[in-house]
Each structure stands twice: as C-alpha cells, then as structure tokens.
Design a protein around this motif. Structure first.
Motif, PDB file in Angstrom:
ATOM      1  N   HIS A 170      38.017   7.546  53.920  1.00 24.46           N
ATOM      2  CA  HIS A 170      36.654   8.047  53.760  1.00 24.46           C
ATOM      3  C   HIS A 170      36.309   8.060  52.275  1.00 24.46           C
ATOM      4  O   HIS A 170      37.188   7.795  51.442  1.00 24.46           O
ATOM      5  CB  HIS A 170      36.476   9.439  54.400  1.00 24.46           C
ATOM      6  CG  HIS A 170      37.528  10.456  54.029  1.00 24.46           C
ATOM      7  ND1 HIS A 170      37.521  11.739  54.503  1.00 24.46           N
ATOM      8  CD2 HIS A 170      38.623  10.388  53.227  1.00 24.46           C
ATOM      9  CE1 HIS A 170      38.554  12.418  54.015  1.00 24.46           C
ATOM     10  NE2 HIS A 170      39.234  11.606  53.246  1.00 24.46           N
ATOM     11  N   SER A 172      35.378  10.703  50.781  1.00 22.74           N
ATOM     12  CA  SER A 172      35.570  12.077  50.301  1.00 22.74           C
ATOM     13  C   SER A 172      36.528  12.205  49.112  1.00 22.74           C
ATOM     14  O   SER A 172      36.351  13.111  48.285  1.00 22.74           O
ATOM     15  CB  SER A 172      36.029  12.977  51.451  1.00 22.74           C
ATOM     16  OG  SER A 172      35.086  12.937  52.496  1.00 22.74           O
ATOM     17  N   ARG A 197      40.031   2.237  58.336  1.00 27.74           N
ATOM     18  CA  ARG A 197      40.790   3.046  59.298  1.00 27.74           C
ATOM     19  C   ARG A 197      41.497   2.139  60.290  1.00 27.74           C
ATOM     20  O   ARG A 197      40.969   1.086  60.640  1.00 27.74           O
ATOM     21  CB  ARG A 197      39.861   3.995  60.070  1.00 27.74           C
ATOM     22  CG  ARG A 197      39.416   5.118  59.193  1.00 27.74           C
ATOM     23  CD  ARG A 197      38.685   6.183  59.942  1.00 27.74           C
ATOM     24  NE  ARG A 197      37.938   6.989  58.970  1.00 27.74           N
ATOM     25  CZ  ARG A 197      37.102   7.952  59.288  1.00 27.74           C
ATOM     26  NH1 ARG A 197      36.890   8.246  60.562  1.00 27.74           N
ATOM     27  NH2 ARG A 197      36.477   8.617  58.357  1.00 27.74           N
ATOM     28  N   PHE A 251      35.711  20.324  59.577  1.00 25.13           N
ATOM     29  CA  PHE A 251      36.336  19.401  58.627  1.00 25.13           C
ATOM     30  C   PHE A 251      37.223  20.261  57.731  1.00 25.13           C
ATOM     31  O   PHE A 251      36.813  21.365  57.351  1.00 25.13           O
ATOM     32  CB  PHE A 251      35.285  18.673  57.765  1.00 25.13           C
ATOM     33  CG  PHE A 251      34.346  17.822  58.572  1.00 25.13           C
ATOM     34  CD1 PHE A 251      34.753  16.603  59.097  1.00 25.13           C
ATOM     35  CD2 PHE A 251      33.041  18.260  58.824  1.00 25.13           C
ATOM     36  CE1 PHE A 251      33.878  15.826  59.853  1.00 25.13           C
ATOM     37  CE2 PHE A 251      32.174  17.492  59.574  1.00 25.13           C
ATOM     38  CZ  PHE A 251      32.593  16.269  60.095  1.00 25.13           C
ATOM     39  N   THR A 254      35.580  21.460  54.320  1.00 25.34           N
ATOM     40  CA  THR A 254      34.362  22.278  54.254  1.00 25.34           C
ATOM     41  C   THR A 254      34.495  23.517  55.143  1.00 25.34           C
ATOM     42  O   THR A 254      35.189  23.493  56.162  1.00 25.34           O
ATOM     43  CB  THR A 254      33.125  21.464  54.713  1.00 25.34           C
ATOM     44  OG1 THR A 254      33.466  20.718  55.875  1.00 25.34           O
ATOM     45  CG2 THR A 254      32.620  20.529  53.631  1.00 25.34           C
ATOM     46  N   ALA A 286      28.878  17.390  57.460  1.00 23.80           N
ATOM     47  CA  ALA A 286      28.605  18.056  56.191  1.00 23.80           C
ATOM     48  C   ALA A 286      29.183  19.474  56.217  1.00 23.80           C
ATOM     49  O   ALA A 286      29.773  19.909  57.214  1.00 23.80           O
ATOM     50  CB  ALA A 286      27.094  18.112  55.950  1.00 23.80           C
ATOM     51  N   ALA A 308      28.752  19.445  50.661  1.00 25.77           N
ATOM     52  CA  ALA A 308      29.158  18.037  50.688  1.00 25.77           C
ATOM     53  C   ALA A 308      28.713  17.442  52.012  1.00 25.77           C
ATOM     54  O   ALA A 308      28.479  18.163  52.992  1.00 25.77           O
ATOM     55  CB  ALA A 308      30.666  17.920  50.538  1.00 25.77           C
ATOM     56  N   PHE A 309      28.557  16.146  52.006  1.00 25.66           N
ATOM     57  CA  PHE A 309      28.237  15.462  53.276  1.00 25.66           C
ATOM     58  C   PHE A 309      28.782  14.046  53.233  1.00 25.66           C
ATOM     59  O   PHE A 309      29.053  13.495  52.157  1.00 25.66           O
ATOM     60  CB  PHE A 309      26.724  15.471  53.543  1.00 25.66           C
ATOM     61  CG  PHE A 309      25.896  14.875  52.428  1.00 25.66           C
ATOM     62  CD1 PHE A 309      25.637  13.502  52.385  1.00 25.66           C
ATOM     63  CD2 PHE A 309      25.369  15.685  51.420  1.00 25.66           C
ATOM     64  CE1 PHE A 309      24.871  12.968  51.360  1.00 25.66           C
ATOM     65  CE2 PHE A 309      24.607  15.153  50.386  1.00 25.66           C
ATOM     66  CZ  PHE A 309      24.353  13.790  50.357  1.00 25.66           C
TER      67      PHE A 309
HETATM   68  N1  DAH Z   1      34.886  12.480  55.380  1.00 29.14           N
HETATM   69  C1  DAH Z   1      34.352  12.740  56.697  1.00 29.14           C
HETATM   70  C2  DAH Z   1      34.700  11.594  57.630  1.00 29.14           C
HETATM   71  O1  DAH Z   1      34.919  10.522  57.170  1.00 29.14           O
HETATM   72  C3  DAH Z   1      32.845  12.885  56.631  1.00 29.14           C
HETATM   73  C4  DAH Z   1      32.450  14.122  55.928  1.00 29.14           C
HETATM   74  C5  DAH Z   1      32.257  15.290  56.613  1.00 29.14           C
HETATM   75  C6  DAH Z   1      32.305  14.132  54.565  1.00 29.14           C
HETATM   76  C7  DAH Z   1      31.894  16.440  55.997  1.00 29.14           C
HETATM   77  C8  DAH Z   1      31.951  15.307  53.901  1.00 29.14           C
HETATM   78  C9  DAH Z   1      31.748  16.434  54.645  1.00 29.14           C
HETATM   79  O2  DAH Z   1      31.790  15.363  52.617  1.00 29.14           O
HETATM   80  O3  DAH Z   1      31.409  17.585  54.017  1.00 29.14           O
HETATM   81  O4  DAH Z   1      34.696  11.784  58.791  1.00 29.14           O
END
Ligand code: DAH
Length: 345
Positions: A170, A172, A197, A251, A254, A286, A308-309
C-alpha cells in the motif's frame, strides 16, 4: 558557294525547328557548326576565292553562323523550358487531397483520475510526496502498527524480496517516511503510486494497482476535518450533489477507522445495479492516525493529531467511467484507451 551556304542554312534551320530534344539540337549544332561541319569546310575553302570575293564571303559565313547560333540558343532555351514545364506538370501536388491523419494519444484514465485528485488536494495546500516501491518491512508494516506476526498482515500478502524487504502492499509506508523526515512538523501530503499484492488477477483484483495516500498532521486535527476533506473529494470526482457516509472499520494504523461510501452517482441514491441497490458505493478507507504510529515516527501523540486515508485509483476510475474489468487499465488496448480521448479536459 553563296548558294551552297544559303542551302546549308535553310537545312540547318529546318532541323533546328524539327528538333524535339536537347540532344537532337546538340547533334544539329555539331553537324553544322562543328569543326568537321560544312560551314567550317566552306571557310577553309575560301583560300580559293578572289581577293574581293573573300571578305564578302567571310562576312556572309559569319552572318549565317551567328544566325544559326542565335536560333540554336533560342531553341535550346525553349526546349529546356518545355522540359521544366513537363516535369512540373508531372510532379504537381493536389493540395486539395486530404492529408495523412496524425494520431494523437491521450492521457491514461488512471493518470487522469490521479491528476484530478492531485489538483484538488494541491488547491487545498497539500504537497505531493513519493516513496519507494521496493520497501522495507519496517515502513510497510511495523511503523504502521503492524508488528511482525500481527494477524492483520495476512490481509495484505506481498511479494517479498527478502525477510526485511518487499514490494509495498500500500502507499501507507509513505506516511511513516514523511513523518520521520518532517521531524515533528505539521504535514499535509498526498502520495499517488503503485502497490503490489499477491492476489490472483480477476475483474476486480490485480497483483499491481495504484493508490493515493493522504496524511494530515497538526494541532487539533479532528475527525470532522477528515469528513469535510473526503466530502470535497467525493464531490470533485463524482459530482457536486454527492454525499458521503462513514462506517466503522478497522485498520491497524488508524483509530478510529472508517470505510467511506459515496452516494451512488448513477441512481442518486435510489438503488441500482452500480450500487447493488444500496444507494451507496464504498470508495476508500480512512481514519485518525493511531497514537502508536505518531509516536514511532517521533510525534507527540498528546500534542498533535492527524487523519489519513487511502484511495484505490482503479476503483475510482472504474466507478467514474463505468469500467467493468480492472484488467482493461493494463492491457494497453487502444480501443479501450482511446475512449477517454474526447472528454479529455
Ligand atoms: N492502506 C490501506 C489499504 O491498502 C488503505 C488505508 C486505510 C490507508 C486507512 C489509510 C487509512 O491511510 O487511514 O488497504
């Protein structure tokens, strides 16, 4: 002799007149005026003439020679001109014919979606960040509150290069990297990029796809800031009438975490095949940045907060453009790609 000369002149003039090529004309010139020609012969024979006839005859020969030379030159020019004309006619271009069409490409639909999202966030003061695609386990998982052996790692099986290095699952990890680099300063970034992935490819899954990560950290950043920001995003991508709703989710990085739905752009919320009759479509994950994530990157979780999202670029593009198979984005079929030509904005 004079008679003979006149006759030669007439003959030569007739042949010049009849000549149709420069070569033929040159043959005539050589034949009559050349060193071995009859006029030269006549000049040579002048020794036999009487003293008073000689200059008369000499002048006459010269006049004939000059006359023939002039006529030859004029004819030669005429033939050359005719040759040029003929060539021009043969090679003339019909400027009214339609030209060869130049095929102009267009931006890839994923690029368009990413650029639209970038534009929105840049207009709200965000910076665009980047991170490596080959990432350390530490940034991809550990620094995001996913220690080794954490069961939530199973949600994202990856391509490992070694125990400690993998293709990022991801975007992130760019959160953790940016926080580390900013050393406690406020942050407002989005980060588009490729992720990987170990998934089996089908109509909705791909082993490689694109995400756009967002991170905001500062004083008193609240859930309502997150909601307002994502509301602006949904309206920009799917239309000003769109609404969003947040559903509780999980998540590791978060707390609290949410899944974000947007009201269906096709039926307006009444229920249709696009929103599976629910009126809502899930578009992203998010949440508020977990205190552990802040602390690990050197931020004081008692003083600052953040949200964050993570957006899937393909998902947004599929919804926005009505694409039914994610694989269309990667196979480079011009019949697919060129459909995004006209609406290029
Ligand atoms: N990284 C997560 C994924 O790939 C998506 C994600 C969810 C990113 C929540 C974020 C977050 O920054 O706050 O499934």
């Amino acid at each position: 002799m004079e008679q003979q000369l006149k006759q030669l002149e007439q003959e030569a003039l007739a042949r010049i007149e009849a000549a149709v090529s420069l070569k033929e004309l040159n043959d005539v010139r050589v034949a009559y005026l050349g060193k071995k020609g009859p006029i030269t012969d006549l000049l040579k024979g002048m020794g036999k003439l009487s003293a008073e006839e000689r200059p008369k005859m000499g002048a006459l020969v010269n006049t004939v020679r000059e006359n023939l030379t002039d006529v030859l030159t004029a004819k030669s020019a005429a033939l050359e001109e005719a040759a040029i004309q003929e060539q021009l006619e043969k090679e003339s271009i019909d400027v009214t014919l339609p030209g060869a069409k130049v095929q102009i490409g267009n931006r890839h639909p994923l690029t368009r979606v990413i650029e639209e999202i970038e534009d929105l966030f840049v207009s709200m003061g965000y910076e665009i960040a980047e991170g490596p695609e080959v990432e350390k386990d530490y940034y991809n998982f550990e620094a995001l509150n996913l220690p080794k052996g954490h069961p939530a790692r199973d949600m994202q099986d990856s391509f490992y290069i070694s125990e400690e290095i993998l293709l990022r699952t991801h975007t992130s990890p760019v959160q953790a990297r940016t926080m580390e680099a900013k050393k406690g300063e406020p942050i407002r970034i989005i980060c588009p990029g490729k992720v990987f992935r170990r998934d089996t490819d089908d109509a909705t899954h791909s082993h490689q796809f694109m995400q756009i990560e967002g991170l905001v950290i500062g004083d008193n950043i609240r859930m309502s800031d997150l909601k307002g920001t994502l509301d602006a995003l949904a309206k920009k991508m799917f239309g000003a009438e769109r609404e969003i709703r947040l559903r509780p989710s999980f998540f590791p990085f978060t707390e609290p975490s949410v899944e974000v739905d947007v009201s269906c752009h096709k039926c307006g919320g009444a229920g249709c095949n696009v929103c599976k009759k629910t009126g809502w479509i899930e578009i992203l994950g998010a949440g508020m940045v977990h205190p552990n994530v802040l602390e690990m990157a050197g931020y004081d979780s008692k003083k600052v907060s953040g949200f964050a999202f993570g957006i899937g670029a393909e998902r947004i593009a599929m919804l926005k453009y009505g694409v039914d198979d994610i694989r269309h984005f990667y196979t480079n079929d011009v019949r697919f790609l060129s459909q995004f030509h006209r609406s290029e904005g």
